[in-house]
Design an enzyme around this catalytic site. Structure first.
Site, short mmCIF file in Angstrom:
data_model
loop_
_atom_site.label_atom_id
_atom_site.label_comp_id
_atom_site.label_asym_id
_atom_site.label_seq_id
_atom_site.Cartn_x
_atom_site.Cartn_y
_atom_site.Cartn_z
N ASP A 146 -22.56 2.71 -34.56
CA ASP A 146 -21.62 3.25 -35.54
C ASP A 146 -22.39 4.13 -36.53
O ASP A 146 -23.48 3.78 -36.96
CB ASP A 146 -20.92 2.11 -36.27
CG ASP A 146 -19.70 2.60 -37.03
OD1 ASP A 146 -19.06 3.56 -36.59
OD2 ASP A 146 -19.39 2.01 -38.09
N ASP B 298 -13.01 0.62 -36.84
CA ASP B 298 -14.19 -0.22 -37.06
C ASP B 298 -13.84 -1.26 -38.15
O ASP B 298 -14.15 -1.07 -39.32
CB ASP B 298 -15.36 0.67 -37.50
CG ASP B 298 -16.64 -0.11 -37.65
OD1 ASP B 298 -16.95 -0.90 -36.74
OD2 ASP B 298 -17.33 0.06 -38.67
N GLU C 140 -11.53 2.44 -49.95
CA GLU C 140 -11.45 3.68 -50.72
C GLU C 140 -10.05 3.86 -51.31
O GLU C 140 -9.90 4.23 -52.47
CB GLU C 140 -11.79 4.88 -49.83
CG GLU C 140 -13.22 4.87 -49.32
CD GLU C 140 -13.43 5.84 -48.17
OE1 GLU C 140 -13.29 5.40 -47.00
OE2 GLU C 140 -13.71 7.03 -48.42
N TYR D 25 -25.51 -7.22 -46.44
CA TYR D 25 -26.04 -5.96 -45.89
C TYR D 25 -27.41 -5.54 -46.43
O TYR D 25 -28.01 -4.61 -45.88
CB TYR D 25 -25.00 -4.84 -46.04
CG TYR D 25 -25.08 -4.02 -47.28
CD1 TYR D 25 -24.72 -4.54 -48.51
CD2 TYR D 25 -25.51 -2.69 -47.23
CE1 TYR D 25 -24.79 -3.78 -49.65
CE2 TYR D 25 -25.58 -1.92 -48.37
CZ TYR D 25 -25.22 -2.47 -49.59
OH TYR D 25 -25.28 -1.71 -50.71
N GLU E 168 -11.59 0.98 -40.67
CA GLU E 168 -12.26 2.26 -40.83
C GLU E 168 -11.71 3.20 -39.77
O GLU E 168 -11.80 2.92 -38.56
CB GLU E 168 -13.79 2.12 -40.74
CG GLU E 168 -14.36 1.40 -41.95
CD GLU E 168 -15.87 1.51 -42.10
OE1 GLU E 168 -16.56 1.80 -41.10
OE2 GLU E 168 -16.34 1.32 -43.24
N GLN F 153 -19.61 -8.23 -45.65
CA GLN F 153 -20.55 -7.10 -45.56
C GLN F 153 -21.35 -6.91 -46.85
O GLN F 153 -22.56 -6.68 -46.83
CB GLN F 153 -19.75 -5.83 -45.23
CG GLN F 153 -20.57 -4.58 -45.00
CD GLN F 153 -19.68 -3.34 -44.80
OE1 GLN F 153 -18.47 -3.45 -44.62
NE2 GLN F 153 -20.29 -2.18 -44.81
N TYR G 131 -22.19 7.12 -39.98
CA TYR G 131 -21.80 7.16 -41.40
C TYR G 131 -21.81 8.62 -41.79
O TYR G 131 -22.49 9.01 -42.71
CB TYR G 131 -22.86 6.33 -42.17
CG TYR G 131 -22.61 5.99 -43.61
CD1 TYR G 131 -21.50 5.25 -44.00
CD2 TYR G 131 -23.54 6.34 -44.59
CE1 TYR G 131 -21.31 4.89 -45.32
CE2 TYR G 131 -23.36 5.97 -45.92
CZ TYR G 131 -22.24 5.24 -46.27
OH TYR G 131 -22.07 4.87 -47.59
N LYS H 194 -19.01 -6.65 -39.62
CA LYS H 194 -18.52 -5.64 -38.68
C LYS H 194 -18.43 -6.17 -37.26
O LYS H 194 -18.14 -5.40 -36.35
CB LYS H 194 -19.51 -4.47 -38.66
CG LYS H 194 -19.70 -3.76 -39.98
CD LYS H 194 -18.60 -2.75 -40.22
CE LYS H 194 -18.99 -1.78 -41.31
NZ LYS H 194 -18.00 -0.70 -41.42
N HIS I 158 -16.50 9.83 -47.54
CA HIS I 158 -16.61 8.37 -47.41
C HIS I 158 -17.93 7.87 -47.99
O HIS I 158 -17.95 6.87 -48.73
CB HIS I 158 -16.48 7.96 -45.94
CG HIS I 158 -16.71 6.50 -45.69
ND1 HIS I 158 -15.82 5.53 -46.09
CD2 HIS I 158 -17.74 5.83 -45.10
CE1 HIS I 158 -16.28 4.33 -45.75
NE2 HIS I 158 -17.44 4.49 -45.15
N THR J 54 -13.81 -4.30 -32.98
CA THR J 54 -13.73 -2.85 -33.07
C THR J 54 -12.67 -2.46 -32.05
O THR J 54 -12.80 -2.82 -30.87
CB THR J 54 -15.09 -2.20 -32.71
OG1 THR J 54 -16.09 -2.70 -33.61
CG2 THR J 54 -15.02 -0.69 -32.79
N GLU K 226 -11.96 6.06 -37.44
CA GLU K 226 -13.08 6.78 -36.81
C GLU K 226 -12.65 7.38 -35.48
O GLU K 226 -11.63 7.00 -34.90
CB GLU K 226 -14.27 5.85 -36.57
CG GLU K 226 -14.77 5.15 -37.83
CD GLU K 226 -16.14 4.51 -37.66
OE1 GLU K 226 -16.87 4.87 -36.71
OE2 GLU K 226 -16.47 3.65 -38.49
N ARG L 79 -15.15 -6.63 -46.08
CA ARG L 79 -15.97 -6.03 -47.15
C ARG L 79 -16.76 -7.05 -47.95
O ARG L 79 -17.85 -6.75 -48.44
CB ARG L 79 -15.09 -5.21 -48.08
CG ARG L 79 -14.35 -4.06 -47.43
CD ARG L 79 -15.29 -3.04 -46.84
NE ARG L 79 -14.56 -1.96 -46.19
CZ ARG L 79 -15.13 -1.02 -45.46
NH1 ARG L 79 -16.43 -1.01 -45.25
NH2 ARG L 79 -14.40 -0.08 -44.90
#
Lengths: 416, 416
Positions: free
Chosen positions: B123, B229, B360, B240, B195, B236, B125, B249, B130, B253, B197, B233
């Site tokens: 994955d 994805d 977001e 992370y 997410e 994570q 970024y 994550k 974002h 998916t 994507e 949160r």
């Protein structure tokens, strides 16, 4: 437990890596023949498909493939059954000695291949001394990350880059940036490093959405290999924020050629250390999850006659076990597969002669170390051969892994 | 390019997702039959093994398996040849209409499965808005990470968790820590997120140790799917540092069921934006690497009759293309495999109605948003159904992906 004697007499030496107590699983070929499953016993390899075809094993078609995944996928009862059958077959006084003898080939003429098809590869960060050292070197403080005493911290790596001992690896190219540079540059890493690890092999998987306990995870682990998690420290240093290591770890991970089963290692189980903070209950277990396995790192420059021992430590130094790591990996619902490979994280003891990476041993190049040849090193030079060794010492016998050895070749010119 | 008319007349509608210009590849089953490869045309699916058996395709045994990897592995010439053959077969006036008609089955009676066997999942970024939003939310500053304008930042994910649209996902359990808590806790995520994507599918691989250029990478990409994805949160956020996302994550998916080929999308190629800093030469390319694909996120609470549109944006908003990402992925020597899946990174445009994650859109829960039902949301509730949609708009035709839809079920009780 003491030595179990074999009619393959080379296996009865107390220092031999492959006594009957071990019976590690590999894949080998002779000349141009196709690779096939084999079991190491003393200086020999038992040709598994040949022994199966002769009716000596009674294991169906699990050995018709050049990897051990089919046997792994059959589960712990099958693993124990096969091990008991092999022990009977190869023990002193076996009624099958005459029948089995033709299926033994000398290791000296065999080429070893990947013993398993790696499904996915995950690397952990479960050595406390290593985590403190890396914090001190990279972030200016040996304080552990806030989560470290609660989580077996890990990240996903690349299965496509896992290779067997004896496979040369080219110094990787990549993007890096010197601290005083305005812009990054692209080229061969200047900080090529090893990481001394143990790799746990998941034998039976679990479905997506079905969390497991640590005890269940323990039973899913088929065996262990030595694992060298090659690292390009300058590439890693520039790329790893905020999403973790990527290309600095993607150019190669080397494993030793023989899978030493969890069953062979069971007399050497060792507890995880006293917890500095109590773990959350999902990480509870009833078994000792580590093993007393002595480990060594050696470096031999091109042209040198002997290797220099750089480090000696023990897998029982780790803070988290492979079964704790596997439980944490699956607890949110991540499916695990037969053939998944879990790197323990770098194994470093408390003093520099126990450090499992050159980053720590040379303290990021600030303190170069001497080889027996008189040369100095901070990181790896082209032509250097790096070897990991590991062995558990029993009463009159040894359970060893076989060397995990790689020679580093110069970087490819790019574009190729 | 304009609409190519088909004798499957439902495919000739300007708004239909699957005209003859599209021909996306999926895997389907009818009732209890085994899954098999199919191609969407209008409201129908062409049964590929049946068409092959009837001699309509001339493609050997590539469709004897319930995934498209065998065809992918045959390489770009085979891809183009098959697409040309299918176009001939299904075009208005085809001499084979009568022979092919029995091999069409209605989509309305088919169950769709994973269109490929995912080898490994990575994955990225690569959306600037974002990355700025996440920096502002998580680290208090919209400044990009120092490497972001130079590296297509990515991390390795879990292939075992990739599922097809229509697969329910349980809210994951995991470890998290509230900012004001002394100790972490374990339980269901409270911040379940999507997410938005695009997933690029690697069709032909490259060997370990053989770096590739961006132009070579472009030719290795077989096609694209929508990709959600899923992200927890709070899990994570706690895990992370320092090695990146892991269990936050790993629980799922979701991809859309039809692979839209790079060839079908070629009329919609779009340039990457003007570079704020010049990329290093290894990331140079001669082709436009993005595509003009309109994207939408919809949320439908349990019991609601309709879904609320949360966000509309476009894949051409991205900073890095999939071919740049693939080149960067392989440049250090990492081998890539047929079936590797690369997530683009979250696609967010400059304003909240273009944001591709709820993190977001609700600004980490500080600004809950309203659904058409009158309910508010910051993150996902149990029973919510999330859908991603994507379509490229041509002159009188549409190249669409088919919905990527998932319903969230309550967390498993642990231990199970």
């Amino acid at each position: 437990m003491t030595l179990i004697k074999s009619w393959v007499t080379s296996a009865n030496d107390a220092d031999h890596p492959f006594p009957l107590n071990n019976l590690p699983y590999g894949v080998f070929s002779i000349g141009d023949d196709e690779p096939r499953c084999g079991v190491a016993i003393g200086d020999m390899i038992l040709d598994m498909p040949a022994a199966q075809d002769a009716g000596l094993l009674g294991f169906g078609d699990a050995f018709d493939v050049p990897y051990w995944n089919d046997l792994m996928d059959m589960g712990p009862v099958a693993w124990t059954t096969l091990r008991a059958r092999l022990t009977d077959l190869l023990a002193e006084g076996s009624k099958d000695q005459t029948t089995a003898t033709p299926f033994l080939v000398p290791q000296s003429v065999a080429t070893l291949h990947m013993p398993l098809a790696v499904s996915e590869y995950t690397d952990f960060y479960a050595g406390m001394q290593h985590a403190k050292n890396m914090g001190a070197i990279l972030r200016g403080s040996p304080d552990l990350p806030a989560n470290w005493l609660h989580i077996p911290v890990g990240y996903n790596g690349r299965a496509s880059s896992v290779v067997v001992s004896g496979t040369d690896i080219h110094r990787p190219n990549g993007q890096m940036k010197a601290p005083d540079a305005d812009m990054p540059s692209f080229g061969p890493t200047k900080r090529l490093d090893i990481e001394l690890e143990l790799g746990a092999i998941v034998g039976t998987g679990c479905d997506m959405g079905t969390p497991i306990t640590v005890d269940q995870a323990d039973e899913m682990i088929f065996g262990y290999v030595l694992l060298n998690d090659w690292s390009a420290r300058d590439i890693q240093g520039w790329e790893y924020q905020p999403l973790g290591p990527f290309q600095g770890k993607a150019f190669g991970t080397t494993i030793s050629p023989w899978i030493v089963t969890a069953e062979a290692l069971s007399p050497f189980r060792a507890p995880t250390p006293v917890r500095e903070k109590q773990l959350l209950p999902y990480l509870n277990s009833t078994k000792d999850g580590l093993y007393d396995i002595e480990l060594e790192v050696l470096m031999q420059p091109a042209g040198a006659e002997t290797a220099t021992s750089l480090s000696k430590t023990n897998y029982n130094r780790m803070y988290y076990s492979a079964s704790e790591q596997l439980c944490h990996h699956a607890v949110g619902g991540c499916g695990m597969s037969s053939g998944d490979l879990l790197g323990s994280g770098t194994i470093s003891g408390p003093t520099p002669d126990e450090y499992g990476s050159l980053m720590e041993k040379s303290w990021a190049g600030r303190e170069p170390f001497k080889l027996d040849t008189g040369e100095t090193r901070s990181f790896i030079e082209d032509g250097d051969t790096l070897t990991l060794r590991g062995a558990a010492r029993g009463d009159g016998y040894t359970i060893a892994f076989g060397d995990c050895t790689t020679t580093i070749l110069p970087a490819h010119k790019f574009p190729v």
